[in-house]
Design a protein around this motif. Sequence first.
Motif, PDB file in Angstrom:
ATOM      1  N   LYS A 169       0.816  -1.213   0.000  1.00  0.00           N
ATOM      2  CA  LYS A 169       0.000   0.000   0.000  1.00  0.00           C
ATOM      3  C   LYS A 169       0.845   1.256   0.000  1.00  0.00           C
ATOM      4  O   LYS A 169       0.335   2.355   0.065  1.00  0.00           O
ATOM      5  N   LYS A 170       2.144   1.094  -0.050  1.00  0.00           N
ATOM      6  CA  LYS A 170       2.987   2.266   0.116  1.00  0.00           C
ATOM      7  C   LYS A 170       2.865   3.213  -1.055  1.00  0.00           C
ATOM      8  O   LYS A 170       2.735   2.815  -2.200  1.00  0.00           O
ATOM      9  N   THR A 171       2.915   4.491  -0.715  1.00  0.00           N
ATOM     10  CA  THR A 171       2.966   5.482  -1.781  1.00  0.00           C
ATOM     11  C   THR A 171       4.432   5.728  -2.116  1.00  0.00           C
ATOM     12  O   THR A 171       5.320   5.192  -1.471  1.00  0.00           O
ATOM     13  N   ILE A 172       4.640   6.571  -3.081  1.00  0.00           N
ATOM     14  CA  ILE A 172       5.999   6.778  -3.544  1.00  0.00           C
ATOM     15  C   ILE A 172       6.886   7.392  -2.470  1.00  0.00           C
ATOM     16  O   ILE A 172       8.064   7.086  -2.380  1.00  0.00           O
ATOM     17  N   SER A 173       6.313   8.249  -1.640  1.00  0.00           N
ATOM     18  CA  SER A 173       7.125   8.859  -0.582  1.00  0.00           C
ATOM     19  C   SER A 173       7.766   7.799   0.288  1.00  0.00           C
ATOM     20  O   SER A 173       8.924   7.889   0.653  1.00  0.00           O
ATOM     21  N   LEU A 174       6.981   6.776   0.633  1.00  0.00           N
ATOM     22  CA  LEU A 174       7.521   5.725   1.482  1.00  0.00           C
ATOM     23  C   LEU A 174       8.308   4.719   0.668  1.00  0.00           C
ATOM     24  O   LEU A 174       9.350   4.237   1.088  1.00  0.00           O
ATOM     25  N   GLY A 175       7.768   4.430  -0.512  1.00  0.00           N
ATOM     26  CA  GLY A 175       8.341   3.364  -1.318  1.00  0.00           C
ATOM     27  C   GLY A 175       9.775   3.636  -1.708  1.00  0.00           C
ATOM     28  O   GLY A 175      10.625   2.748  -1.722  1.00  0.00           O
ATOM     29  N   LEU A 176      10.030   4.890  -2.020  1.00  0.00           N
ATOM     30  CA  LEU A 176      11.380   5.264  -2.422  1.00  0.00           C
ATOM     31  C   LEU A 176      12.378   4.886  -1.337  1.00  0.00           C
ATOM     32  O   LEU A 176      13.438   4.339  -1.603  1.00  0.00           O
ATOM     33  N   VAL A 177      12.006   5.185  -0.115  1.00  0.00           N
ATOM     34  CA  VAL A 177      12.892   4.871   1.000  1.00  0.00           C
ATOM     35  C   VAL A 177      13.034   3.372   1.183  1.00  0.00           C
ATOM     36  O   VAL A 177      14.129   2.863   1.424  1.00  0.00           O
ATOM     37  N   SER A 178      11.946   2.644   1.044  1.00  0.00           N
ATOM     38  CA  SER A 178      12.030   1.210   1.313  1.00  0.00           C
ATOM     39  C   SER A 178      12.759   0.472   0.203  1.00  0.00           C
ATOM     40  O   SER A 178      13.383  -0.552   0.431  1.00  0.00           O
ATOM     41  N   ILE A 179      12.693   1.007  -1.015  1.00  0.00           N
ATOM     42  CA  ILE A 179      13.442   0.373  -2.109  1.00  0.00           C
ATOM     43  C   ILE A 179      14.918   0.403  -1.774  1.00  0.00           C
ATOM     44  O   ILE A 179      15.645  -0.561  -1.961  1.00  0.00           O
ATOM     45  N   VAL A 180      15.357   1.533  -1.274  1.00  0.00           N
ATOM     46  CA  VAL A 180      16.768   1.669  -1.003  1.00  0.00           C
ATOM     47  C   VAL A 180      17.185   0.882   0.226  1.00  0.00           C
ATOM     48  O   VAL A 180      18.238   0.248   0.256  1.00  0.00           O
ATOM     49  N   MET A 181      16.328   0.889   1.261  1.00  0.00           N
ATOM     50  CA  MET A 181      16.672   0.171   2.478  1.00  0.00           C
ATOM     51  C   MET A 181      16.764  -1.322   2.243  1.00  0.00           C
ATOM     52  O   MET A 181      17.454  -2.039   2.935  1.00  0.00           O
ATOM     53  N   GLY A 182      16.021  -1.788   1.244  1.00  0.00           N
ATOM     54  CA  GLY A 182      15.982  -3.228   1.030  1.00  0.00           C
ATOM     55  C   GLY A 182      17.266  -3.788   0.441  1.00  0.00           C
ATOM     56  O   GLY A 182      17.494  -4.985   0.451  1.00  0.00           O
ATOM     57  N   SER A 216       9.735   9.846  -9.889  1.00  0.00           N
ATOM     58  CA  SER A 216       8.619  10.273  -9.047  1.00  0.00           C
ATOM     59  C   SER A 216       8.289  11.740  -9.236  1.00  0.00           C
ATOM     60  O   SER A 216       7.223  12.186  -8.841  1.00  0.00           O
ATOM     61  N   ILE A 217       9.221  12.493  -9.829  1.00  0.00           N
ATOM     62  CA  ILE A 217       8.899  13.906 -10.051  1.00  0.00           C
ATOM     63  C   ILE A 217       8.232  14.130 -11.393  1.00  0.00           C
ATOM     64  O   ILE A 217       7.608  15.155 -11.629  1.00  0.00           O
ATOM     65  N   ILE A 218       8.390  13.166 -12.288  1.00  0.00           N
ATOM     66  CA  ILE A 218       7.936  13.390 -13.664  1.00  0.00           C
ATOM     67  C   ILE A 218       6.467  13.802 -13.777  1.00  0.00           C
ATOM     68  O   ILE A 218       6.164  14.762 -14.490  1.00  0.00           O
ATOM     69  N   PRO A 219       5.538  13.154 -13.087  1.00  0.00           N
ATOM     70  CA  PRO A 219       4.145  13.612 -13.206  1.00  0.00           C
ATOM     71  C   PRO A 219       3.995  15.083 -12.817  1.00  0.00           C
ATOM     72  O   PRO A 219       3.246  15.825 -13.440  1.00  0.00           O
ATOM     73  N   LEU A 220       4.732  15.469 -11.771  1.00  0.00           N
ATOM     74  CA  LEU A 220       4.628  16.842 -11.320  1.00  0.00           C
ATOM     75  C   LEU A 220       5.182  17.797 -12.364  1.00  0.00           C
ATOM     76  O   LEU A 220       4.625  18.861 -12.604  1.00  0.00           O
ATOM     77  N   LEU A 221       6.292  17.386 -12.985  1.00  0.00           N
ATOM     78  CA  LEU A 221       6.885  18.234 -14.011  1.00  0.00           C
ATOM     79  C   LEU A 221       5.927  18.406 -15.186  1.00  0.00           C
ATOM     80  O   LEU A 221       5.801  19.489 -15.736  1.00  0.00           O
TER      81      LEU A 221
END
Lengths: 291, 276
Positions: free
Chosen positions: B221-234, B250-255
Amino acid sequence: MKDKTLGRFMLIPLMLFIILFEIYPIFKVLEQSVFRQHMLSADRTFVGIQNYIKIFSSSAFWNSLKASFIYTGGVVAMQLIVAIFIALLLNTDFPGRNFARGAILFSYLVPPVVTAVTFKFMLTGDNAIINYLLRDIFHFNTPVAWLSNPKTAMLAIIIIGCWKNVPFMIIVFLAQLQSINQELYEAAKIDGAGRIGEFIHITIPFLQPVIFMALIFRTIWEFRFFDLIYLLTGGGPLNMTNVLPIHIFNTTFEQYALGKGSTIGVLTFIISIAISIVYIRSYDKSLKKIT
Amino acid sequence: MKKIISKVVRTILGFSISILFCFPIIWLLITSFKTNSEIFANPPTLIPKVWTLQHYIDLISRTDFLLFFGNSAIVAISTSVISVIVGVFAVYSLSRFKFRGSNSINILMLIAYMLPQILIAISLIKVFAQLNLVNSLFGLIVIIVSVTLPFSVWMLKSYIETIPVALEESAMIDGATRLQAFSKIIVPSAMPGIIATFIFTFIISWNEYLYALVLIQSEAKKTISLGLVSIVMGKQTLSYGFLSAGAVLSIIPLLILFGFTQRYLVSGFTAGAVKG
């Protein structure tokens, strides 16, 4: 359906929101603050004002309060100065001006997670790009571990916080500057006012109300800000950047003390209100001085 | 002569400041295309000696990145839709009808702005747990609306209040109901503001971290804010290449949103600020 009834109907969702996410939370934390309760359990014991006494006598709270004040004061002051400067610059005409305007808005978009990751990367280690630039290109004697050095961590998060949120202020100031009637400046020129005179007697009075608005909104916002600081330092090193929101978070979700966390939350909220009142009073006073 | 010098100075300043502001993201972009060994090269290289897309490929094919991305999209779109709809109705009602409590609503909105997010989180966590809203995207949407709705109301106010009442009134004289006047006149006239508000709230919701941190526990259920961190921690070693690729994506949609509608954003800020 009667007209006014439709109007009332349209307002219901907002009212619902206000009740659920404002009224209820305020009362709920007040209630939770007079109990001692472990986060993961349903039992709790009534302790009256004991939580408040404990918090007031804990050095962690005062440390957090200090950190919050330093951070908020520092970041808002920095944003103010930078924003005025940049807004004045962007208000003039020069090639690439529109590009600059877009480029500066950029940092507002970036998620706090990405900001934290990026700056951590740029600031940590000998080969980190910022350290490299400062040391080898500009020949400053720089500390290398900005975010883990207790002496520099606060400064680092203030600068990063400024980077992240200053576009908001810039846009607001720029909009106000652009709404100033150019004829005023022309008239001043005819009267012989120099650039500085123009600035003092036209620009500043026009900016004043907007500066005040921006100050108060930014101060409240930065005072309660959590995401970026937590991601950059987690409140460390040595709790140097352990601002109140982070302290609340740690108390509730790491020490599992729901009662104490709520107490700090209540105090933080009261302090926010106090700050706003002080601001509004001092602005009223300065208004009276002018009139 | 003085004018030319002044212009040159200002151009240089403008350019330097732009670079300064964009630099972190540019650096992120560059890093994402470097090989792992080059990322830590000494001295750091501005232009990669070896360009690689490996980080991006690994990110999409070997991690849950797309899942996190999807979750963030669902949450952001939902929160924005809700915030805009509720906001438009509420602002219209408040600006056209003089209720007795109208002023107190303004104060309440201000207080909502002052409430620390963490305070709302700890007050609602128990209730959410009982309602089974913890660790659910729906719960996350609901609580993020608490952040985006005041913003939405603040932004929409200046757009809707400037629509002259005469427009609806003439429509209603011609036989339209209040609701028809609302949907056929107000909504189209306020459309730039509605779009700007939607984008604004989308960005805020996409960037939300604290509520996701408190509410979401399972990877799925993680959103990108959390997921980014967990990808790296893993991973065993911290791979900045990976991290930067994820950050860029993760910034591309915003851009994209930003690029399409920069003028909307700026007018949104200014409308709210100058009028509000």
